[in-house]
Scaffold this active site. Structure first.
Site, PDB file in Angstrom:
ATOM      1  N   HIS A 124       0.796  -1.235   0.000  1.00  0.00           N
ATOM      2  CA  HIS A 124       0.000   0.000   0.000  1.00  0.00           C
ATOM      3  C   HIS A 124       0.822   1.276   0.000  1.00  0.00           C
ATOM      4  O   HIS A 124       0.250   2.370   0.082  1.00  0.00           O
ATOM      5  CB  HIS A 124      -0.919   0.039   1.219  1.00  0.00           C
ATOM      6  CG  HIS A 124      -2.006  -0.980   1.192  1.00  0.00           C
ATOM      7  ND1 HIS A 124      -3.252  -0.720   0.663  1.00  0.00           N
ATOM      8  CD2 HIS A 124      -2.035  -2.257   1.608  1.00  0.00           C
ATOM      9  CE1 HIS A 124      -4.014  -1.802   0.780  1.00  0.00           C
ATOM     10  NE2 HIS A 124      -3.289  -2.753   1.351  1.00  0.00           N
ATOM     11  N   LYS A 182      -8.653  13.650   4.635  1.00  0.00           N
ATOM     12  CA  LYS A 182      -7.714  12.529   4.638  1.00  0.00           C
ATOM     13  C   LYS A 182      -6.789  12.710   5.831  1.00  0.00           C
ATOM     14  O   LYS A 182      -6.794  13.766   6.459  1.00  0.00           O
ATOM     15  CB  LYS A 182      -6.897  12.507   3.338  1.00  0.00           C
ATOM     16  CG  LYS A 182      -6.286  13.896   2.988  1.00  0.00           C
ATOM     17  CD  LYS A 182      -5.599  13.898   1.629  1.00  0.00           C
ATOM     18  CE  LYS A 182      -6.566  14.068   0.478  1.00  0.00           C
ATOM     19  NZ  LYS A 182      -6.788  12.807  -0.246  1.00  0.00           N
ATOM     20  N   ARG A 183      -6.016  11.655   6.168  1.00  0.00           N
ATOM     21  CA  ARG A 183      -5.045  11.821   7.239  1.00  0.00           C
ATOM     22  C   ARG A 183      -4.113  12.988   6.945  1.00  0.00           C
ATOM     23  O   ARG A 183      -3.851  13.305   5.784  1.00  0.00           O
ATOM     24  CB  ARG A 183      -4.240  10.528   7.419  1.00  0.00           C
ATOM     25  CG  ARG A 183      -5.015   9.423   8.094  1.00  0.00           C
ATOM     26  CD  ARG A 183      -5.504   9.832   9.475  1.00  0.00           C
ATOM     27  NE  ARG A 183      -4.398   9.916  10.397  1.00  0.00           N
ATOM     28  CZ  ARG A 183      -4.039   8.969  11.240  1.00  0.00           C
ATOM     29  NH1 ARG A 183      -4.752   7.851  11.308  1.00  0.00           N
ATOM     30  NH2 ARG A 183      -3.003   9.113  12.034  1.00  0.00           N
ATOM     31  N   LYS A 191       0.607  14.501   1.502  1.00  0.00           N
ATOM     32  CA  LYS A 191      -0.747  14.800   1.028  1.00  0.00           C
ATOM     33  C   LYS A 191      -0.946  16.309   0.831  1.00  0.00           C
ATOM     34  O   LYS A 191      -1.896  16.754   0.210  1.00  0.00           O
ATOM     35  CB  LYS A 191      -1.789  14.239   1.986  1.00  0.00           C
ATOM     36  CG  LYS A 191      -1.769  12.705   2.073  1.00  0.00           C
ATOM     37  CD  LYS A 191      -2.743  12.203   3.126  1.00  0.00           C
ATOM     38  CE  LYS A 191      -2.626  10.712   3.409  1.00  0.00           C
ATOM     39  NZ  LYS A 191      -3.263   9.876   2.375  1.00  0.00           N
ATOM     40  N   THR A 246      -8.596   6.697  -2.060  1.00  0.00           N
ATOM     41  CA  THR A 246      -9.927   6.145  -2.278  1.00  0.00           C
ATOM     42  C   THR A 246     -10.975   7.231  -2.014  1.00  0.00           C
ATOM     43  O   THR A 246     -12.065   7.190  -2.573  1.00  0.00           O
ATOM     44  CB  THR A 246     -10.196   4.932  -1.352  1.00  0.00           C
ATOM     45  OG1 THR A 246      -9.741   5.258  -0.031  1.00  0.00           O
ATOM     46  CG2 THR A 246      -9.465   3.703  -1.846  1.00  0.00           C
ATOM     47  N   LYS A 296     -14.652   8.451  -3.900  1.00  0.00           N
ATOM     48  CA  LYS A 296     -15.917   8.719  -3.206  1.00  0.00           C
ATOM     49  C   LYS A 296     -16.449  10.101  -3.576  1.00  0.00           C
ATOM     50  O   LYS A 296     -17.648  10.283  -3.821  1.00  0.00           O
ATOM     51  CB  LYS A 296     -15.719   8.640  -1.683  1.00  0.00           C
ATOM     52  CG  LYS A 296     -15.360   7.244  -1.196  1.00  0.00           C
ATOM     53  CD  LYS A 296     -14.805   7.242   0.241  1.00  0.00           C
ATOM     54  CE  LYS A 296     -14.109   5.912   0.509  1.00  0.00           C
ATOM     55  NZ  LYS A 296     -13.323   5.933   1.765  1.00  0.00           N
TER      56      LYS A 296
HETATM   57  C1  Z2T Z   1      -2.787   3.514   4.645  1.00  0.00           C
HETATM   58  O1  Z2T Z   1      -4.015   3.991   4.913  1.00  0.00           O
HETATM   59  C2  Z2T Z   1      -2.309   3.450   3.339  1.00  0.00           C
HETATM   60  C3  Z2T Z   1      -1.071   2.921   3.111  1.00  0.00           C
HETATM   61  C4  Z2T Z   1      -0.305   2.450   4.175  1.00  0.00           C
HETATM   62  O2  Z2T Z   1       0.910   1.921   3.913  1.00  0.00           O
HETATM   63  C5  Z2T Z   1      -0.767   2.521   5.469  1.00  0.00           C
HETATM   64  C6  Z2T Z   1      -1.999   3.048   5.693  1.00  0.00           C
HETATM   65 CL1  Z2T Z   1      -2.618   3.114   7.276  1.00  0.00          CL
HETATM   66  C7  Z2T Z   1       1.508   1.089   4.851  1.00  0.00           C
HETATM   67  C8  Z2T Z   1      -3.201   3.917   2.222  1.00  0.00           C
HETATM   68  C9  Z2T Z   1      -2.516   4.650   1.098  1.00  0.00           C
HETATM   69  O3  Z2T Z   1      -1.829   5.771   1.589  1.00  0.00           O
HETATM   70  C10 Z2T Z   1      -3.578   5.088   0.086  1.00  0.00           C
HETATM   71  O4  Z2T Z   1      -2.976   5.721  -1.014  1.00  0.00           O
HETATM   72  C11 Z2T Z   1      -4.376   3.890  -0.392  1.00  0.00           C
HETATM   73  O5  Z2T Z   1      -5.458   4.303  -1.171  1.00  0.00           O
HETATM   74  C12 Z2T Z   1      -4.901   3.100   0.781  1.00  0.00           C
HETATM   75  O6  Z2T Z   1      -3.863   2.770   1.675  1.00  0.00           O
HETATM   76  C13 Z2T Z   1      -5.574   1.815   0.356  1.00  0.00           C
HETATM   77  O7  Z2T Z   1      -4.782   1.087  -0.524  1.00  0.00           O
END
Ligand code: Z2T
Length: 830
Positions: free
Chosen positions: A373, A564-565, A570, A672, A676
């Site tokens: 991810h 988003k976080r 970002k 994601t 949405k």
């Molecule tokens: C996370 O939410 C994502 C990646 C991570 O890598 C960890 C966390 Cl908690 C270890 C996110 C990505 O930042 C985002 O781009 C992606 O859409 C999402 O995972 C689902 O694949």
């Protein structure tokens, strides 16, 4: 007349599935109010009504859960086991009602009982057992799996406290514990009959057999109990109900027996506390590895519980015959958090089932698949070998053995090349020996995927380059998706109804049907209806904003949303700099030509991420100033909504005009939220990053505002030695804005409080190229502003966005996993 017909068509997909009438629902709710809640219609408050309604719904759910489990058992189906440290489920009531096809009937039933279903549903706490995208993806995926009638089980941790609750005090984030189960969770079922015992610590004994064979025995120093809690996952249409099984840690009675007998009653209680700490709290870091011992124990704990559970179920059908294990079981690793499951399965096969290494490896390497991810180096998990040795001594040995055999393979392919060996090795030979969980996952899996086209390309080219040469085809892409049941049907009922009137009600499971809306993109009446719904959603959100923050928003403003976080990559601070630019332009020229705009943020910062918290503080301080500056506040407002979470997203997304997706190219794996927002008719202002690229392909360049450096340009800029001062020194506007942050203009009497933001962009080197992308961003925003003033033109673009989101249903993602990785067949229930 017309109204009655619409209601029918909205429920026709599922009406035949349940003969439950509105009166049945009323009776069930009242019965639970009396018999489960011990209250009555006159005394009950919204919370009691909520619990009673949940109990009534759960009756329906459990009946279907039983038939699903029976069907899966009778057919001895192959199933996917989705291992994830996070499942960000949000609330379940609305979702379950929609998926059962009971929403409308329950709404009416409750109205007749004198209560409002919407108010009642507000009583439900979010199940926030995840940080962000990764955990929410897992939640969307299990929704799609059930909807597609696929045998699947989600495995994770039953955290007592989910992601912290965020409060904003004088502009700063403070964290408060989340206590989602304080008043009970009506959806979960405890399964004491499936408790597992999990070993930890201790040492490994080497035994020599009479034929010279070596056997290893792990003597654990401690044992904890894993108690499973099942949460039913209702598929749309209500046929398949799968489960999400979450493990809670408890002190093992067995282990404490000795201490207790020795008279150590109080010591035994201390052991209890330690054991129960394992599932206490979710680590709040997204995309940074803390390297904490408790975190590794959490990971091992839920993997070991889940594997034992899977093996128990397999043995019930196949006894000691392991030959069909990999035909019946596939385990998907959601990032490397559950990667310790690989050596755990090998340990069980070799040490417990007495298999030789080759046979065990054959099974385990056909069982696991791994999803990556992120490419961010700080998020790639590495565990100190010493830590593994202490907690899981046998697993460390097994990892060394996996690596030893893998290194022989690398030597065969690249004889004598030690540099490649160093790169591919599971062991990083730094001053402290580290175990690379990404390398372990690639080596121990039969398939590895990234989460958007560009991300998967970069995984292949940059993260695991030689792996692609060793195993061509093992690395692939499955672009993420979102469930349209939650993220359109349930969260935006008015738009959903309008869509169904035009194109029928099949779109929740056949999202490509939305392209039928493109036929109405120029239809004046449809445009007007579509934009009226957007307006109504903005009015509703404005009321919420007023209650939460006291800020008043005019729904005629552009609602520009970044949710988003909080993370430097970002680039919420790029958004903030642009807001400051607009503010400054308005102060310099009161007639500065712009449509009034409200910038809304929602973001949690990891508690230890200093700069992220500083950016939240800066947003709040700038917001205070602008919102109270009568010179500009008819044209500009800034809102930071506290405690962003799934249920707040469900209110913000339907009200968005503009979606901010502005990460530095190459950094956001997929995103994601971008999907949405676009699905709900927001236009994206975004970079060529993650799934934005695929969204742009779908909607067409005239319906999205793309700006900024590409991945290749980012790489070049870094390689050529990027110096942010070159930009600062040459741009009057950027210089003025950054210098502004250092004054006390936004923090009266306290100059320098916002200086860290400036500092990170200059002396800090601006690692995410905020300044390099600023002008392009500002230009894209201006284009969006001009486009918005063309009412019909904007309506058309918004409609096209909704119409072209078919690709991004998580049903499509799941079908790709099923066809290319999991090889499952649907099992129809009843
Ligand atoms: C996370 O939410 C994502 C990646 C991570 O890598 C960890 C966390 Cl908690 C270890 C996110 C990505 O930042 C985002 O781009 C992606 O859409 C999402 O995972 C689902 O694949």
């Amino acid at each position: 007349m017309k109204k009655a017909k619409q209601t029918n068509s909205a429920t026709s997909a599922t009406a035949s599935l349940n003969g439950l009438s509105k009166d049945d629902i009323k009776q069930a709710i009242v019965r639970h109010l009396h018999c489960s809640m011990g209250t009555d219609e006159n005394k009950a408050n919204d919370h009691a009504w909520w619990k009673a309604a949940c109990a009534a719904v759960q009756e329906q759910v459990l009946e279907r859960l039983r038939s699903t489990q029976k069907a899966h058992y009778m057919n001895d189906t192959r199933a996917v086991h989705y291992f994830s440290a996070e499942f960000l489920m949000g609330r379940l009531m609305s979702n379950n009602l929609h998926n059962l096809g009971l929403y409308e009937k329950t709404h009416q039933a409750m109205r007749e009982l004198g209560v409002d279903l919407t108010d009642v549903m507000e009583q439900e706490p979010d199940m926030a057992l995840g940080n962000g995208g990764l955990g929410r993806l897992a939640a969307c995926f299990i929704d799609s799996l059930a909807t597609l009638d696929l045998p699947a089980i989600g495995y994770g941790l039953h955290y007592e406290h989910g992601l912290f609750r965020q409060e904003i005090r004088s502009g700063a984030q403070i964290e408060r514990p989340d206590s989602w189960r304080d008043y009970g969770n009506p959806w979960e079922i405890c399964r004491p009959e499936s408790i597992q015992e999990i070993p930890l610590y201790g040492y490994v004994e080497t035994k020599y057999g009479d034929k010279g064979q070596i056997n290893k025995e792990w003597h654990p120093g401690s044992i904890v109990k894993g108690v499973p809690w099942d949460i039913p996952v209702v598929g749309y249409g209500g046929k398949t109900v799968n489960v999400l099984r979450l493990w809670e840690s408890q002190a093992s009675d067995y282990f404490n027996w000795d201490v207790f007998n020795a008279g150590g009653y109080v010591d035994a209680q201390r052991e209890n506390v330690q054991a129960e700490t394992i599932s206490k709290v979710l680590y709040p870091n997204d995309e940074t590895e803390a390297g904490k011992e408790l975190r590794l124990i959490q990971q091992y704990f839920f993997c070991a519980c889940s594997l034992k559970d899977i093996i128990r179920r397999y043995k019930r059908a196949h006894g000691d015959d392991w030959s069909r294990f990999a035909d019946q079981v596939v385990i998907q690793l959601n990032d490397t958090h559950p990667a310790i499951a690989i050596p755990e399965l090998i340990r069980i096969l070799v040490d417990r089932a007495g298999m030789d290494w080759g046979a065990a490896w054959e099974i385990s390497s056909k069982t696991f698949a791994y999803t990556n991810h992120t490419l961010l180096p700080e998020a790639l998990e590495k565990w100190p070998a010493r830590m593994l040795e202490k907690i899981l001594p046998r697993h460390l040995e097994i990892i060394y053995e996996i690596n030893h055999r893998f290194m022989r393979k690398v030597e065969e392919k690249w004889p004598g090349d030690d540099a490649i060996k160093r790169k591919l090795s599971i062991i990083e030979e730094s001053s402290e020996k580290m175990i690379r969980m990404g390398n372990l996952s690639v080596i121990g899996s039969f398939a590895v995927n990234g989460v958007a086209e560009i991300h998967s390309r970069l995984v292949k080219e940059n993260l695991f380059p030689e792996f692609e040469k060793l195993w061509p085809g093992k690395l692939t892409n499955v672009t993420n998706g979102i469930t349209p049941r939650r993220w359109l049907k349930a969260c935006n009922p008015a738009l959903s109804k309008l869509i169904s009137e035009r194109i029928g009600d099949k779109w929740p499971t056949e999202l490509y049907k939305l392209q039928g809306l493109a036929n109405f993109a120029d239809d004046k009446e449809f445009q007007q209806q579509f934009m009226q719904i957007k307006h109504d959603n903005k009015v509703r959100l404005a009321a919420e904003v007023k209650t939460l923050t006291g800020v008043e928003l005019d729904p005629n403003m552009i609602f520009d949303i970044q949710i988003k976080r909080l993370h430097e990559y970002k680039r919420q601070h790029l958004n903030l700099l642009h807001i400051l630019a607009l503010y400054r332009r308005l102060l310099e020229d009161p007639d500065y030509d712009m449509h009034p705009r409200a910038f809304l943020f929602g973001a949690k910062a990891a508690p230890g991420y200093k700069l992220a918290k500083d950016i939240i503080y800066a947003i709040n301080k700038v917001a205070d100033k602008i919102n109270n500056d009568v010179r500009v506040n008819h044209k500009l407002k800034v809102v930071f909504l506290p405690n962003y979470r799934v249920s707040l997203a469900e209110k913000m997304i339907p009200a968005a005009d503009i979606s901010e997706q502005i990460s530095t190219a190459g950094k956001e794996a997929s995103g994601t939220g971008n999907m949405k927002l676009s699905l709900n008719g927001a236009l994206t202002v975004g970079t060529l990053d993650g799934a934005n690229i695929e969204i742009a392909e779908e909607v067409g360049e005239e319906n999205i505002f793309i700006f900024g450096l590409t991945v290749e340009q980012v790489q070049k800029l870094h390689a050529g030695g990027y110096n942010p001062y070159d930009i600062y020194d040459n741009s009057r506007e950027i210089k003025a804005i950054l210098d502004w942050l250092e004054t006390d203009y936004f923090t009266p009497g306290k100059p320098g409080e916002l200086a860290s933001v400036k500092q990170s962009l200059l002396d800090g080197g601006d690692p995410y190229l905020v300044l390099a992308d600023f002008d392009a961003y500002s230009e894209a925003q201006q284009k969006a502003d001009r486009a918005y003033r063309d009412k019909a033109g904007w309506a058309r673009k918004a409609i096209i966005n909704t119409a072209r989101m078919g690709k991004f249903t998580s049903d499509r993602s799941i079908r790709e996993y099923v066809e290319r990785i999991w090889r499952l067949t649907p099992c129809h229930v009843e």
